[in-house]
Design a protein around this motif. Structure first.
Motif, PDB file in Angstrom:
ATOM      1  N   MET A  73       0.863  -1.204   0.000  1.00 30.56           N
ATOM      2  CA  MET A  73       0.000   0.000   0.000  1.00 30.56           C
ATOM      3  C   MET A  73       0.880   1.228   0.000  1.00 30.56           C
ATOM      4  SD  MET A  73      -3.060  -0.625   2.674  1.00 30.56           S
ATOM      5  CE  MET A  73      -2.061  -0.557   4.129  1.00 30.56           C
ATOM      6  N   LEU A  74       0.335   2.312  -0.507  1.00 28.97           N
ATOM      7  CA  LEU A  74       1.099   3.552  -0.478  1.00 28.97           C
ATOM      8  C   LEU A  74       0.155   4.740  -0.472  1.00 28.97           C
ATOM      9  CD1 LEU A  74       3.997   4.829  -0.733  1.00 28.97           C
ATOM     10  CD2 LEU A  74       3.537   4.973  -3.189  1.00 28.97           C
ATOM     11  N   PRO A  75       0.362   5.688   0.449  1.00 23.51           N
ATOM     12  CA  PRO A  75      -0.456   6.902   0.425  1.00 23.51           C
ATOM     13  C   PRO A  75      -0.113   7.710  -0.822  1.00 23.51           C
ATOM     14  CG  PRO A  75       0.737   6.715   2.509  1.00 23.51           C
ATOM     15  CD  PRO A  75       1.297   5.697   1.581  1.00 23.51           C
ATOM     16  N   ARG A  76      -1.101   8.391  -1.352  1.00 25.00           N
ATOM     17  CA  ARG A  76      -0.852   9.208  -2.546  1.00 25.00           C
ATOM     18  C   ARG A  76      -1.677  10.479  -2.481  1.00 25.00           C
ATOM     19  NH1 ARG A  76       0.448   8.099  -8.355  1.00 25.00           N
ATOM     20  NH2 ARG A  76      -0.774   9.496  -9.644  1.00 25.00           N
ATOM     21  N   GLY A  77      -1.044  11.576  -2.758  1.00 24.30           N
ATOM     22  CA  GLY A  77      -1.732  12.863  -2.790  1.00 24.30           C
ATOM     23  C   GLY A  77      -2.207  13.133  -4.207  1.00 24.30           C
ATOM     24  N   ASN A  78      -1.638  14.151  -4.821  1.00 24.01           N
ATOM     25  CA  ASN A  78      -2.061  14.470  -6.182  1.00 24.01           C
ATOM     26  C   ASN A  78      -1.132  13.886  -7.239  1.00 24.01           C
ATOM     27  OD1 ASN A  78      -4.186  15.580  -7.584  1.00 24.01           O
ATOM     28  ND2 ASN A  78      -3.091  17.481  -8.011  1.00 24.01           N
ATOM     29  N   GLY A  79      -0.235  13.023  -6.805  1.00 24.51           N
ATOM     30  CA  GLY A  79       0.595  12.290  -7.760  1.00 24.51           C
ATOM     31  C   GLY A  79       1.504  13.137  -8.618  1.00 24.51           C
ATOM     32  N   ARG A  80       1.997  14.273  -8.096  1.00 26.64           N
ATOM     33  CA  ARG A  80       2.844  15.122  -8.932  1.00 26.64           C
ATOM     34  C   ARG A  80       4.326  14.816  -8.796  1.00 26.64           C
ATOM     35  NH1 ARG A  80      -0.055  19.020 -11.864  1.00 26.64           N
ATOM     36  NH2 ARG A  80      -2.168  18.229 -11.743  1.00 26.64           N
ATOM     37  N   SER A  81       4.684  13.843  -7.983  1.00 22.52           N
ATOM     38  CA  SER A  81       6.078  13.412  -7.989  1.00 22.52           C
ATOM     39  C   SER A  81       6.380  12.830  -9.353  1.00 22.52           C
ATOM     40  CB  SER A  81       6.322  12.358  -6.916  1.00 22.52           C
ATOM     41  OG  SER A  81       6.300  12.947  -5.640  1.00 22.52           O
ATOM     42  N   LEU A 140       8.046  10.233   2.463  1.00 24.85           N
ATOM     43  CA  LEU A 140       7.522   9.606   1.245  1.00 24.85           C
ATOM     44  C   LEU A 140       6.372   8.643   1.492  1.00 24.85           C
ATOM     45  CD1 LEU A 140      11.023   8.882  -0.331  1.00 24.85           C
ATOM     46  CD2 LEU A 140       9.499  10.767  -0.921  1.00 24.85           C
ATOM     47  N   GLY A 141       5.615   8.861   2.569  1.00 22.84           N
ATOM     48  CA  GLY A 141       4.452   8.016   2.832  1.00 22.84           C
ATOM     49  C   GLY A 141       4.785   6.681   3.470  1.00 22.84           C
ATOM     50  N   LEU A 142       6.048   6.442   3.731  1.00 21.55           N
ATOM     51  CA  LEU A 142       6.452   5.119   4.185  1.00 21.55           C
ATOM     52  C   LEU A 142       6.205   4.890   5.672  1.00 21.55           C
ATOM     53  CD1 LEU A 142       9.695   5.060   2.074  1.00 21.55           C
ATOM     54  CD2 LEU A 142       7.646   3.704   1.658  1.00 21.55           C
ATOM     55  N   THR A 143       5.875   5.956   6.412  1.00 18.53           N
ATOM     56  CA  THR A 143       5.593   5.768   7.832  1.00 18.53           C
ATOM     57  C   THR A 143       4.093   5.692   8.089  1.00 18.53           C
ATOM     58  OG1 THR A 143       5.519   8.145   8.284  1.00 18.53           O
ATOM     59  CG2 THR A 143       7.653   7.053   8.533  1.00 18.53           C
ATOM     60  N   GLY A 144       3.284   5.907   7.046  1.00 14.71           N
ATOM     61  CA  GLY A 144       1.847   5.859   7.243  1.00 14.71           C
ATOM     62  C   GLY A 144       1.148   6.956   6.449  1.00 14.71           C
ATOM     63  N   PHE A 145      -0.159   7.032   6.639  1.00 13.12           N
ATOM     64  CA  PHE A 145      -0.979   7.948   5.858  1.00 13.12           C
ATOM     65  C   PHE A 145      -1.231   9.225   6.665  1.00 13.12           C
ATOM     66  CE2 PHE A 145      -4.009   8.477   2.395  1.00 13.12           C
ATOM     67  CZ  PHE A 145      -4.902   9.390   2.905  1.00 13.12           C
ATOM     68  N   ILE A 146      -0.756  10.350   6.153  1.00 10.65           N
ATOM     69  CA  ILE A 146      -1.013  11.624   6.837  1.00 10.65           C
ATOM     70  C   ILE A 146      -2.458  12.024   6.549  1.00 10.65           C
ATOM     71  CG2 ILE A 146      -0.386  14.064   6.992  1.00 10.65           C
ATOM     72  CD1 ILE A 146       2.419  13.267   5.957  1.00 10.65           C
ATOM     73  N   THR A 147      -3.270  12.200   7.576  1.00 14.79           N
ATOM     74  CA  THR A 147      -4.680  12.526   7.356  1.00 14.79           C
ATOM     75  C   THR A 147      -4.939  14.024   7.437  1.00 14.79           C
ATOM     76  OG1 THR A 147      -5.081  12.229   9.695  1.00 14.79           O
ATOM     77  CG2 THR A 147      -5.558  10.356   8.269  1.00 14.79           C
ATOM     78  N   GLU A 148      -4.218  14.697   8.335  1.00 17.04           N
ATOM     79  CA  GLU A 148      -4.389  16.141   8.465  1.00 17.04           C
ATOM     80  C   GLU A 148      -3.129  16.766   9.036  1.00 17.04           C
ATOM     81  OE1 GLU A 148      -7.646  15.925  11.665  1.00 17.04           O
ATOM     82  OE2 GLU A 148      -6.208  17.403  12.433  1.00 17.04           O
ATOM     83  N   ALA A 149      -3.037  18.083   8.869  1.00  7.98           N
ATOM     84  CA  ALA A 149      -1.852  18.777   9.371  1.00  7.98           C
ATOM     85  C   ALA A 149      -2.206  20.208   9.745  1.00  7.98           C
ATOM     86  CB  ALA A 149      -0.745  18.776   8.325  1.00  7.98           C
ATOM     87  N   THR A 150      -1.409  20.761  10.664  1.00 11.34           N
ATOM     88  CA  THR A 150      -1.551  22.164  11.038  1.00 11.34           C
ATOM     89  C   THR A 150      -0.278  22.880  10.645  1.00 11.34           C
ATOM     90  OG1 THR A 150      -2.905  21.573  12.942  1.00 11.34           O
ATOM     91  CG2 THR A 150      -1.966  23.780  12.935  1.00 11.34           C
ATOM     92  N   ARG A 210       3.285  -2.088   6.181  1.00 14.03           N
ATOM     93  CA  ARG A 210       2.543  -2.381   4.957  1.00 14.03           C
ATOM     94  C   ARG A 210       2.741  -1.331   3.868  1.00 14.03           C
ATOM     95  NH1 ARG A 210      -3.223  -4.549   5.285  1.00 14.03           N
ATOM     96  NH2 ARG A 210      -2.550  -5.021   3.167  1.00 14.03           N
ATOM     97  N   MET A 211       3.551  -0.318   4.150  1.00  9.29           N
ATOM     98  CA  MET A 211       3.757   0.737   3.145  1.00  9.29           C
ATOM     99  C   MET A 211       5.013   0.465   2.325  1.00  9.29           C
ATOM    100  SD  MET A 211       1.167   2.630   3.629  1.00  9.29           S
ATOM    101  CE  MET A 211      -0.019   3.049   4.893  1.00  9.29           C
TER     102      MET A 211
END
Lengths: 400, 251
Positions: free
Chosen positions: A1-9, A127-137, A388-389
């Motif tokens: 599995m891998l978290p993905r934002g807008n895929g601009r990498s 790079l998403g390898l520690t988990g899925f970032i859901t929100e940030a301040t 799992r990432m």
């Protein structure tokens, strides 16, 4: 599995062949915003474009922005993106106060910059390898409005670049240079230096309408090749008849010229293009960059966009953060078979010898060795990796 | 960014506000500084939505609990909505559900429940809103291309939407003299939570794209909009197929 934002990498750091992408696209809500302090809390799928649209009317701007505004907040953190103001503001992760990390075992971790510890700095640039970032301040920065005052200075060679860069670091918030990769000899590294600051605009300046030119089809060949490149570089270099030119410019064309052309990557044809971005430490930067430019010039493979910038000494927070003190060079190449990859291997050698690093967000070719040399502390993220990432990049550098 | 004077203020009521299309439309209005009233069943979700819209620029956002299937509460709840904002320039009805067609065939109770959700409740709300809107107002209702012709795969939904479309067509004629516009919105396949279990393909649109068309159609006081627009062509062909031939096609 891998978290993905807008895929601009540009490469495979946002791909996991055979796996599942966890897309943050629908996690796009603003959760809290204080217009008097500029503290913004939002879900990780919010794009920097949204942040700007929403907060600029109140006089705030993203503290750090990469070359496109269509990246998600999560992606900006996971790649610890940098911009033209690195020498003043550091990278994106430096402005994150806290974030929530969702792990594959279902645990939600609230991490903040004070108490975040190892996992916080593993997640910034992680790079998403520690988990899925859901929100940030994050803390935004105050700006007088959508305008900047920008100066474009033509310079004749690499030494002049470094002089300009040094001088501008104290006088201007934003600075970057475009350079002509095909120039040789005494003109090696010639180009345009563009520096700017936020500014109130003189009244009566109209904002540009969103002028979207779309490249609507993929040509069967790349429109960028040796033949097209050389005259273009010469013309572009000489376009500025006066050596120094200054003007007001709206933030959209200043920060995001390519965003105005949707699907600009199609100019490279169906095979697409490759990006190579490296950073060299100050002690070896001048000679290293000169050598890399010589290699590129000798190869006859040009870069449509070659960008050069000096990073400042604001330390990055992430274990795998790319930005560090030194000079960064970013280049595009048409993906025309073996050729570019062989050139990359030669450039890798220069980078390795100089003690530099390659940027994972742009990378499609980095070897394990180059990874370990560029990020000598990489093992510090191992205890915090989510089991799992995985990503194409992580597999390619031999970590799985 | 502040609008001065109530006559410039856009006041928008969204029923079924937590739907993906409604959310996207609400964001466009928020960016214009409108006052919004959001109605739906899920109060916590509405509250979260309200916060997001306020940050995005909405002048004010109120939320109201409303279950569209509870027909006898429509009058009183709409009265409350009107009290909250003093009136609306635009009312959007966006609630709905995608029926399990097989379950509808097996149980008439389920079938009629779906007709209530997607058809009857929409007509009930529209009927009340029609009386409350004033000159220059707009009633915009999400119907569907499915209402243009009933298909075996989806005819409870299709018939409910057909009823809505016919109702709105007549209502539009009726209200023209009062300078109230009735907009029938006919989306095709849209990628939303309602359709999450369906396989997506090239014909699928994003809620944001549909929302842009809706707001533009409301601004320009159009009576009908297919979203995206190519569905007008598709449905024109589908509607033209003779019934005898149509029966033999698997759609």
């Amino acid at each position: 599995m891998l978290p993905r934002g807008n895929g601009r990498s540009y490469g495979d750091s946002c791909l996991v062949p055979g796996g599942t992408l966890l897309r943050s696209q629908k996690l796009d809500k603003f959760l809290d915003f204080d217009p008097s302090t500029g503290l913004l809390r939002c879900q990780a799928g919010v794009l920097l474009d949204d942040v700007i649209r929403t907060t600029l009317p109140y006089g705030w701007f993203v503290p750090v922005t990469p070359g496109t505004r269509f990246v998600s907040v999560g992606g900006a953190i996971a790649n610890d993106v940098h911009g033209k103001n690195h020498h003043v503001a550091g990278s994106f992760g430096n402005h994150v106060k806290s974030l929530e990390l969702l792990r594959s075992d279902g645990n939600r971790l609230a991490l903040d910059e004070e108490q975040g510890g190892g996992i916080f700095s593993a997640t910034i640039g992680g790079l998403g390898l520690t988990g899925f970032i859901t929100e940030a301040t994050m803390q935004l920065k105050r700006v007088p409005g959508p305008w900047l005052y920008s100066e474009s200075i033509r310079f004749e060679n690499l030494d002049q670049f470094f002089l300009l860069s040094n001088e501008s670091a104290i006088t201007h918030e934003y600075s970057v240079a475009w350079i002509d990769c095909l120039a040789k000899g005494k003109q090696l590294g010639r180009g345009h230096f563009i520096r700017a600051d936020h500014a109130p605009a003189p009244p009566g300046y109209p904002a540009p309408r969103a002028r979207k030119k779309v490249v609507p089809f993929t040509p069967p060949f790349s429109m960028i090749n040796g033949a097209t490149l050389r005259p273009f570089n010469w013309l572009y270099y000489h376009r500025q008849l006066r050596k120094r030119k200054g003007s007001f410019i709206h933030f959209l064309p200043y920060f995001y010229p390519l965003d105005a052309i949707r699907n600009w990557n199609r100019i490279y044809g169906a095979n697409g293009f490759l990006q190579y971005q490296c950073v060299l430490p100050p002690s070896s930067a001048r000679d290293g960059i000169a050598e890399i430019l010589r290699q590129i010039s000798a190869s006859g493979r040009g870069s449509f966009l070659a960008v050069l910038k000096e990073f400042g000494d604001v330390p990055s927070r992430g274990v795998l953060s790319f930005p560090r003190k030194g000079t960064t060079l970013a280049l595009d190449f048409a993906n025309s078979g073996e050729g570019p990859f062989k050139l990359f291997k030669r450039i890798d050698q220069v980078v390795a010898e100089a003690g530099g690093a390659i940027y994972p967000a742009k990378d499609a070719a980095m070897s394990r060795m180059m990874f370990e040399r560029g990020f000598p502390n990489w093992e510090r993220i191992v205890p915090f990796l989510d089991p799992r990432m995985e990503s194409g990049f992580w597999r390619r550098v031999g970590m799985t | 960014m502040e609008k001065s004077g109530d006559d410039l203020m856009e006041r928008v009521l969204l029923i079924g506000a937590t739907s993906a299309i409604a959310n996207a439309v609400a964001r466009l209005y928020a960016q214009r500084g409108a006052r919004l009233v959001l109605c739906g069943r899920d109060l916590p979700k509405l509250a979260e939505m309200a916060r997001d819209l306020a940050i995005r620029g909405a002048n004010n956002v109120d939320i109201l609990e409303l279950d569209a299937t509870k027909l006898d509460l429509h009058e009183i709840l709409l009265e409350q909505a009107w009290k909250l904002s003093g009136g609306f320039e635009t009312v959007l009805i966006c609630h709905g559900s995608l029926p399990d067609q097989d379950a509808c065939l097996r149980s008439t109770q389920v079938a009629l429940g779906e007709f209530l959700t997607n058809g009857t409740s929409v007509i009930s709300l529209s009927n009340i809103v029609a009386r409350k809107l004033t000159s220059n107002g707009t009633l915009a209702v999400i119907s569907s291309v499915a209402g243009d012709r009933g298909r075996a795969s989806n005819f409870l939904y299709g018939s409910a939407k057909a009823a809505v479309t016919a109702y709105l067509s007549g209502l539009g004629q009726e209200l023209r003299a009062s300078n109230i516009n009735v907009l029938t919105i006919k989306p095709g396949f849209v990628d939303t939570p309602m359709t999450r279990h369906l396989k997506k393909g090239i014909l699928w649109a994003q809620p944001e794209a549909v929302a842009k068309l809706i707001v533009s159609a409301i601004d320009r006081r159009k009576p009908v909009i297919y979203a995206p627009r190519f569905w007008w062509g598709v449905m024109t062909i589908i509607k033209a197929i003779p019934e005898g031939v149509f029966r033999r096609i698997k759609l």
